[in-house]
Design a protein around this motif. Structure first.
Motif, PDB file in Angstrom:
ATOM      1  N   LEU A  80     -42.764   6.603  10.985  1.00 14.67           N
ATOM      2  CA  LEU A  80     -41.701   7.594  11.176  1.00 14.67           C
ATOM      3  C   LEU A  80     -41.660   8.580  10.014  1.00 14.67           C
ATOM      4  O   LEU A  80     -41.495   9.789  10.229  1.00 14.67           O
ATOM      5  N   ASN A  81     -41.814   8.093   8.791  1.00 13.65           N
ATOM      6  CA  ASN A  81     -41.852   8.998   7.635  1.00 13.65           C
ATOM      7  C   ASN A  81     -43.018   9.980   7.761  1.00 13.65           C
ATOM      8  O   ASN A  81     -42.860  11.175   7.516  1.00 13.65           O
ATOM      9  N   HIS A  82     -44.174   9.477   8.148  1.00 10.49           N
ATOM     10  CA  HIS A  82     -45.330  10.351   8.298  1.00 10.49           C
ATOM     11  C   HIS A  82     -45.090  11.372   9.414  1.00 10.49           C
ATOM     12  O   HIS A  82     -45.506  12.526   9.318  1.00 10.49           O
ATOM     13  N   SER A  83     -44.388  10.945  10.443  1.00 16.88           N
ATOM     14  CA  SER A  83     -44.129  11.839  11.573  1.00 16.88           C
ATOM     15  C   SER A  83     -43.280  13.047  11.158  1.00 16.88           C
ATOM     16  O   SER A  83     -43.414  14.122  11.730  1.00 16.88           O
ATOM     17  N   LEU A  84     -42.422  12.877  10.164  1.00 15.46           N
ATOM     18  CA  LEU A  84     -41.594  13.996   9.690  1.00 15.46           C
ATOM     19  C   LEU A  84     -42.474  15.145   9.194  1.00 15.46           C
ATOM     20  O   LEU A  84     -42.178  16.311   9.432  1.00 15.46           O
ATOM     21  N   HIS A  85     -43.551  14.808   8.520  1.00 19.38           N
ATOM     22  CA  HIS A  85     -44.462  15.817   7.991  1.00 19.38           C
ATOM     23  C   HIS A  85     -45.192  16.535   9.127  1.00 19.38           C
ATOM     24  O   HIS A  85     -45.385  17.747   9.072  1.00 19.38           O
ATOM     25  N   LEU A  86     -45.584  15.771  10.132  1.00 19.70           N
ATOM     26  CA  LEU A  86     -46.281  16.372  11.271  1.00 19.70           C
ATOM     27  C   LEU A  86     -45.352  17.271  12.076  1.00 19.70           C
ATOM     28  O   LEU A  86     -45.758  18.358  12.514  1.00 19.70           O
ATOM     29  N   LEU A  87     -44.112  16.826  12.250  1.00 21.58           N
ATOM     30  CA  LEU A  87     -43.132  17.662  12.953  1.00 21.58           C
ATOM     31  C   LEU A  87     -42.890  18.950  12.175  1.00 21.58           C
ATOM     32  O   LEU A  87     -42.829  20.040  12.747  1.00 21.58           O
ATOM     33  N   ALA A  88     -42.766  18.831  10.861  1.00 17.18           N
ATOM     34  CA  ALA A  88     -42.532  20.009  10.017  1.00 17.18           C
ATOM     35  C   ALA A  88     -43.714  20.981  10.069  1.00 17.18           C
ATOM     36  O   ALA A  88     -43.534  22.183   9.904  1.00 17.18           O
ATOM     37  N   ALA A  89     -44.900  20.433  10.327  1.00 22.62           N
ATOM     38  CA  ALA A  89     -46.093  21.277  10.418  1.00 22.62           C
ATOM     39  C   ALA A  89     -46.219  21.930  11.792  1.00 22.62           C
ATOM     40  O   ALA A  89     -47.164  22.680  12.035  1.00 22.62           O
ATOM     41  N   GLY A  90     -45.273  21.628  12.694  1.00 22.86           N
ATOM     42  CA  GLY A  90     -45.252  22.292  13.987  1.00 22.86           C
ATOM     43  C   GLY A  90     -45.964  21.590  15.122  1.00 22.86           C
ATOM     44  O   GLY A  90     -46.158  22.172  16.187  1.00 22.86           O
ATOM     45  N   HIS A  91     -46.344  20.329  14.915  1.00 29.94           N
ATOM     46  CA  HIS A  91     -47.016  19.581  15.981  1.00 29.94           C
ATOM     47  C   HIS A  91     -46.035  19.194  17.081  1.00 29.94           C
ATOM     48  O   HIS A  91     -44.865  18.950  16.814  1.00 29.94           O
ATOM     49  N   MET A  92     -46.542  19.126  18.297  1.00 30.65           N
ATOM     50  CA  MET A  92     -45.715  18.712  19.431  1.00 30.65           C
ATOM     51  C   MET A  92     -45.366  17.230  19.296  1.00 30.65           C
ATOM     52  O   MET A  92     -46.139  16.446  18.732  1.00 30.65           O
ATOM     53  N   VAL A  93     -44.221  16.847  19.847  1.00 31.32           N
ATOM     54  CA  VAL A  93     -43.734  15.469  19.747  1.00 31.32           C
ATOM     55  C   VAL A  93     -44.764  14.485  20.297  1.00 31.32           C
ATOM     56  O   VAL A  93     -45.027  13.444  19.683  1.00 31.32           O
ATOM     57  N   SER A  94     -45.379  14.778  21.424  1.00 26.83           N
ATOM     58  CA  SER A  94     -46.362  13.862  22.013  1.00 26.83           C
ATOM     59  C   SER A  94     -47.579  13.694  21.101  1.00 26.83           C
ATOM     60  O   SER A  94     -48.117  12.589  20.966  1.00 26.83           O
ATOM     61  N   THR A  95     -47.987  14.758  20.448  1.00 19.19           N
ATOM     62  CA  THR A  95     -49.115  14.695  19.515  1.00 19.19           C
ATOM     63  C   THR A  95     -48.754  13.864  18.299  1.00 19.19           C
ATOM     64  O   THR A  95     -49.538  13.030  17.851  1.00 19.19           O
ATOM     65  N   VAL A  96     -47.559  14.081  17.792  1.00 21.48           N
ATOM     66  CA  VAL A  96     -47.087  13.321  16.627  1.00 21.48           C
ATOM     67  C   VAL A  96     -47.041  11.834  16.963  1.00 21.48           C
ATOM     68  O   VAL A  96     -47.527  10.999  16.196  1.00 21.48           O
ATOM     69  N   ALA A  97     -46.473  11.503  18.117  1.00 19.82           N
ATOM     70  CA  ALA A  97     -46.363  10.097  18.532  1.00 19.82           C
ATOM     71  C   ALA A  97     -47.728   9.421  18.537  1.00 19.82           C
ATOM     72  O   ALA A  97     -47.896   8.320  18.003  1.00 19.82           O
ATOM     73  N   ALA A  98     -48.714  10.079  19.114  1.00 19.34           N
ATOM     74  CA  ALA A  98     -50.060   9.513  19.189  1.00 19.34           C
ATOM     75  C   ALA A  98     -50.702   9.406  17.811  1.00 19.34           C
ATOM     76  O   ALA A  98     -51.314   8.381  17.479  1.00 19.34           O
ATOM     77  N   ARG A  99     -50.540  10.428  16.986  1.00 22.67           N
ATOM     78  CA  ARG A  99     -51.185  10.424  15.661  1.00 22.67           C
ATOM     79  C   ARG A  99     -50.634   9.372  14.728  1.00 22.67           C
ATOM     80  O   ARG A  99     -51.345   8.886  13.856  1.00 22.67           O
ATOM     81  N   VAL A 100     -49.358   9.040  14.859  1.00 21.71           N
ATOM     82  CA  VAL A 100     -48.789   8.037  13.952  1.00 21.71           C
ATOM     83  C   VAL A 100     -48.844   6.626  14.529  1.00 21.71           C
ATOM     84  O   VAL A 100     -48.393   5.685  13.891  1.00 21.71           O
ATOM     85  N   GLY A 101     -49.397   6.474  15.734  1.00 21.52           N
ATOM     86  CA  GLY A 101     -49.657   5.137  16.245  1.00 21.52           C
ATOM     87  C   GLY A 101     -48.699   4.574  17.265  1.00 21.52           C
ATOM     88  O   GLY A 101     -48.759   3.380  17.578  1.00 21.52           O
TER      89      GLY A 101
END
Length: 133
Positions: A80-101
């Protein structure tokens, strides 16, 4: 294994990060270091333990004793902490979910809401308005 500095750089600037104590023992610290480099790594605690020639019970106990968190809780917070950085970088929620596992986007959204009190989409909107102000 010292990956703290790289992770600290990732974490800087995010006030919403969940507390994530670092384990200190060899086995737990090795697993933590690998997960910090790749939060989406799919290995289970049992698989990590086997690769380190220890039992999953020992690994789980080490995480609990050294961090105060169960292995699964620690990994979820990291993701979840890592996902904050991806969201801030503008990634879509579905992409973030997959990238963080997370296995599913819905599972990610539910976990995000449980820990942060809002959905990832609402978090992004609130963060954007906070930055614009």
């Amino acid at each position: 294994m010292r990956t703290t500095s790289g992770f600290a750089v990732l974490c800087s600037g995010h006030r919403d990060l969940l507390p994530l104590p670092r384990p200190t023992g060899r086995a737990a610290a090795t697993v933590a270091g690998e997960l910090m480099r790749n939060p989406g790594h799919p290995r289970t605690a049992s698989e990590w333990a086997e690769s380190l020639y220890t039992s999953s019970t020992s690994l789980r106990r080490a995480f609990r004793a050294e961090t105060g968190l169960a292995f699964s809780e620690w990994r979820t917070r990291l993701r979840l902490n890592h996902s904050l950085h991806l969201l801030a970088a503008g990634h879509m929620v579905s992409t973030v979910a997959a990238r963080v596992g997370f296995v599913s986007t819905n599972g990610y959204i539910l976990a995000f809401r449980r820990y942060f009190g809002e959905t990832p989409g609402a978090y992004v909107k609130r963060s954007a308005s906070r930055t614009a102000a």
